[in-house]
Design a protein around this motif. Sequence first.
Motif, PDB file in Angstrom:
ATOM      1  N   SER A 191     -37.430 -12.624  -0.411  1.00  0.00           N
ATOM      2  CA  SER A 191     -37.256 -13.675   0.598  1.00  0.00           C
ATOM      3  C   SER A 191     -37.441 -13.123   2.015  1.00  0.00           C
ATOM      4  O   SER A 191     -38.111 -13.736   2.848  1.00  0.00           O
ATOM      5  CB  SER A 191     -35.864 -14.302   0.452  1.00  0.00           C
ATOM      6  OG  SER A 191     -35.645 -15.250   1.464  1.00  0.00           O
ATOM      7  N   LEU A 192     -36.857 -11.973   2.281  1.00  0.00           N
ATOM      8  CA  LEU A 192     -36.996 -11.373   3.612  1.00  0.00           C
ATOM      9  C   LEU A 192     -38.442 -10.985   3.912  1.00  0.00           C
ATOM     10  O   LEU A 192     -38.943 -11.213   5.012  1.00  0.00           O
ATOM     11  CB  LEU A 192     -36.094 -10.143   3.744  1.00  0.00           C
ATOM     12  CG  LEU A 192     -34.621 -10.451   3.965  1.00  0.00           C
ATOM     13  CD1 LEU A 192     -33.791  -9.187   3.800  1.00  0.00           C
ATOM     14  CD2 LEU A 192     -34.385 -11.052   5.337  1.00  0.00           C
ATOM     15  N   HIS A 193     -39.123 -10.405   2.942  1.00  0.00           N
ATOM     16  CA  HIS A 193     -40.507 -10.009   3.163  1.00  0.00           C
ATOM     17  C   HIS A 193     -41.415 -11.229   3.315  1.00  0.00           C
ATOM     18  O   HIS A 193     -42.373 -11.200   4.092  1.00  0.00           O
ATOM     19  CB  HIS A 193     -40.991  -9.082   2.054  1.00  0.00           C
ATOM     20  CG  HIS A 193     -40.436  -7.702   2.177  1.00  0.00           C
ATOM     21  ND1 HIS A 193     -41.030  -6.725   2.942  1.00  0.00           N
ATOM     22  CD2 HIS A 193     -39.317  -7.139   1.670  1.00  0.00           C
ATOM     23  CE1 HIS A 193     -40.308  -5.628   2.889  1.00  0.00           C
ATOM     24  NE2 HIS A 193     -39.259  -5.850   2.119  1.00  0.00           N
ATOM     25  N   ARG A 194     -41.114 -12.295   2.602  1.00  0.00           N
ATOM     26  CA  ARG A 194     -41.910 -13.518   2.701  1.00  0.00           C
ATOM     27  C   ARG A 194     -41.799 -14.130   4.100  1.00  0.00           C
ATOM     28  O   ARG A 194     -42.756 -14.691   4.623  1.00  0.00           O
ATOM     29  CB  ARG A 194     -41.427 -14.519   1.637  1.00  0.00           C
ATOM     30  CG  ARG A 194     -42.195 -15.812   1.588  1.00  0.00           C
ATOM     31  CD  ARG A 194     -41.715 -16.727   0.461  1.00  0.00           C
ATOM     32  NE  ARG A 194     -40.296 -16.729   0.195  1.00  0.00           N
ATOM     33  CZ  ARG A 194     -39.383 -17.392   0.899  1.00  0.00           C
ATOM     34  NH1 ARG A 194     -39.734 -18.124   1.925  1.00  0.00           N
ATOM     35  NH2 ARG A 194     -38.104 -17.329   0.580  1.00  0.00           N
ATOM     36  N   THR A 195     -40.651 -14.005   4.733  1.00  0.00           N
ATOM     37  CA  THR A 195     -40.427 -14.622   6.041  1.00  0.00           C
ATOM     38  C   THR A 195     -40.614 -13.638   7.203  1.00  0.00           C
ATOM     39  O   THR A 195     -40.415 -13.997   8.357  1.00  0.00           O
ATOM     40  CB  THR A 195     -39.008 -15.209   6.119  1.00  0.00           C
ATOM     41  OG1 THR A 195     -38.055 -14.164   5.935  1.00  0.00           O
ATOM     42  CG2 THR A 195     -38.801 -16.295   5.078  1.00  0.00           C
ATOM     43  N   ARG A 196     -41.015 -12.409   6.905  1.00  0.00           N
ATOM     44  CA  ARG A 196     -41.080 -11.353   7.914  1.00  0.00           C
ATOM     45  C   ARG A 196     -41.970 -11.697   9.108  1.00  0.00           C
ATOM     46  O   ARG A 196     -41.552 -11.587  10.252  1.00  0.00           O
ATOM     47  CB  ARG A 196     -41.569 -10.054   7.256  1.00  0.00           C
ATOM     48  CG  ARG A 196     -41.784  -8.918   8.219  1.00  0.00           C
ATOM     49  CD  ARG A 196     -40.462  -8.451   8.751  1.00  0.00           C
ATOM     50  NE  ARG A 196     -40.691  -7.335   9.662  1.00  0.00           N
ATOM     51  CZ  ARG A 196     -39.930  -7.101  10.705  1.00  0.00           C
ATOM     52  NH1 ARG A 196     -38.912  -7.871  10.962  1.00  0.00           N
ATOM     53  NH2 ARG A 196     -40.173  -6.093  11.476  1.00  0.00           N
TER      54      ARG A 196
ATOM     55  N   ASP B  76     -43.202 -14.552  10.220  1.00  0.00           N
ATOM     56  CA  ASP B  76     -42.721 -15.698  10.986  1.00  0.00           C
ATOM     57  C   ASP B  76     -41.517 -15.308  11.849  1.00  0.00           C
ATOM     58  O   ASP B  76     -41.424 -15.700  13.011  1.00  0.00           O
ATOM     59  CB  ASP B  76     -42.349 -16.844  10.034  1.00  0.00           C
ATOM     60  CG  ASP B  76     -42.034 -18.114  10.797  1.00  0.00           C
ATOM     61  OD1 ASP B  76     -42.886 -18.560  11.586  1.00  0.00           O
ATOM     62  OD2 ASP B  76     -40.929 -18.636  10.599  1.00  0.00           O
ATOM     63  N   THR B  77     -40.616 -14.512  11.293  1.00  0.00           N
ATOM     64  CA  THR B  77     -39.446 -14.058  12.049  1.00  0.00           C
ATOM     65  C   THR B  77     -39.876 -13.168  13.204  1.00  0.00           C
ATOM     66  O   THR B  77     -39.405 -13.322  14.331  1.00  0.00           O
ATOM     67  CB  THR B  77     -38.466 -13.297  11.135  1.00  0.00           C
ATOM     68  OG1 THR B  77     -38.084 -14.152  10.055  1.00  0.00           O
ATOM     69  CG2 THR B  77     -37.229 -12.853  11.893  1.00  0.00           C
TER      70      THR B  77
ATOM     71  N   ALA C 131     -39.001 -15.938  15.947  1.00  0.00           N
ATOM     72  CA  ALA C 131     -37.535 -16.053  15.952  1.00  0.00           C
ATOM     73  C   ALA C 131     -36.949 -15.467  17.238  1.00  0.00           C
ATOM     74  O   ALA C 131     -37.590 -14.691  17.945  1.00  0.00           O
ATOM     75  CB  ALA C 131     -36.948 -15.341  14.742  1.00  0.00           C
TER      76      ALA C 131
ATOM     77  N   HIS D  68     -32.549  -9.887  10.914  1.00  0.00           N
ATOM     78  CA  HIS D  68     -33.555  -9.707   9.871  1.00  0.00           C
ATOM     79  C   HIS D  68     -33.822  -8.215   9.641  1.00  0.00           C
ATOM     80  O   HIS D  68     -33.868  -7.755   8.494  1.00  0.00           O
ATOM     81  CB  HIS D  68     -34.837 -10.422  10.299  1.00  0.00           C
ATOM     82  CG  HIS D  68     -35.829 -10.616   9.215  1.00  0.00           C
ATOM     83  ND1 HIS D  68     -36.721  -9.645   8.836  1.00  0.00           N
ATOM     84  CD2 HIS D  68     -36.083 -11.691   8.429  1.00  0.00           C
ATOM     85  CE1 HIS D  68     -37.491 -10.106   7.862  1.00  0.00           C
ATOM     86  NE2 HIS D  68     -37.121 -11.341   7.599  1.00  0.00           N
TER      87      HIS D  68
END
Length: 112
Positions: A64-69, A71-72, A76, A84
Amino acid sequence: MTGSVREDGFASSGSSDMSPEQRVPEWGGDDLVDPADSTGLDGDLPGIDPTELTDEDLIREMHSLHRTRLDTLRHASDSALANHLRRTAELETEYLARHPGREVDPSRLRDA
């Protein structure tokens, strides 16, 4: 010719000698944080202690963290990026502790 300097003082192009952690003011460094006495962005605990996660849950959280990296990183707030970075480091450190002899793909190795 040099790149322009953004409002935050960082060059808009080229490389910087500072790590992402140094660029984020809220980053707490590499010190271990005691989840019992630290709070997250909204007063919540910053996440379940990685040592308490099952292997399946640990992998899911890292995925989950790598998938949103990206974008964050791009969109963010500084505090969200700092959170993160901290959480990713916690989860990856736990993964490496559990799998010190993890399988390394020979095609990913470089000549020394």
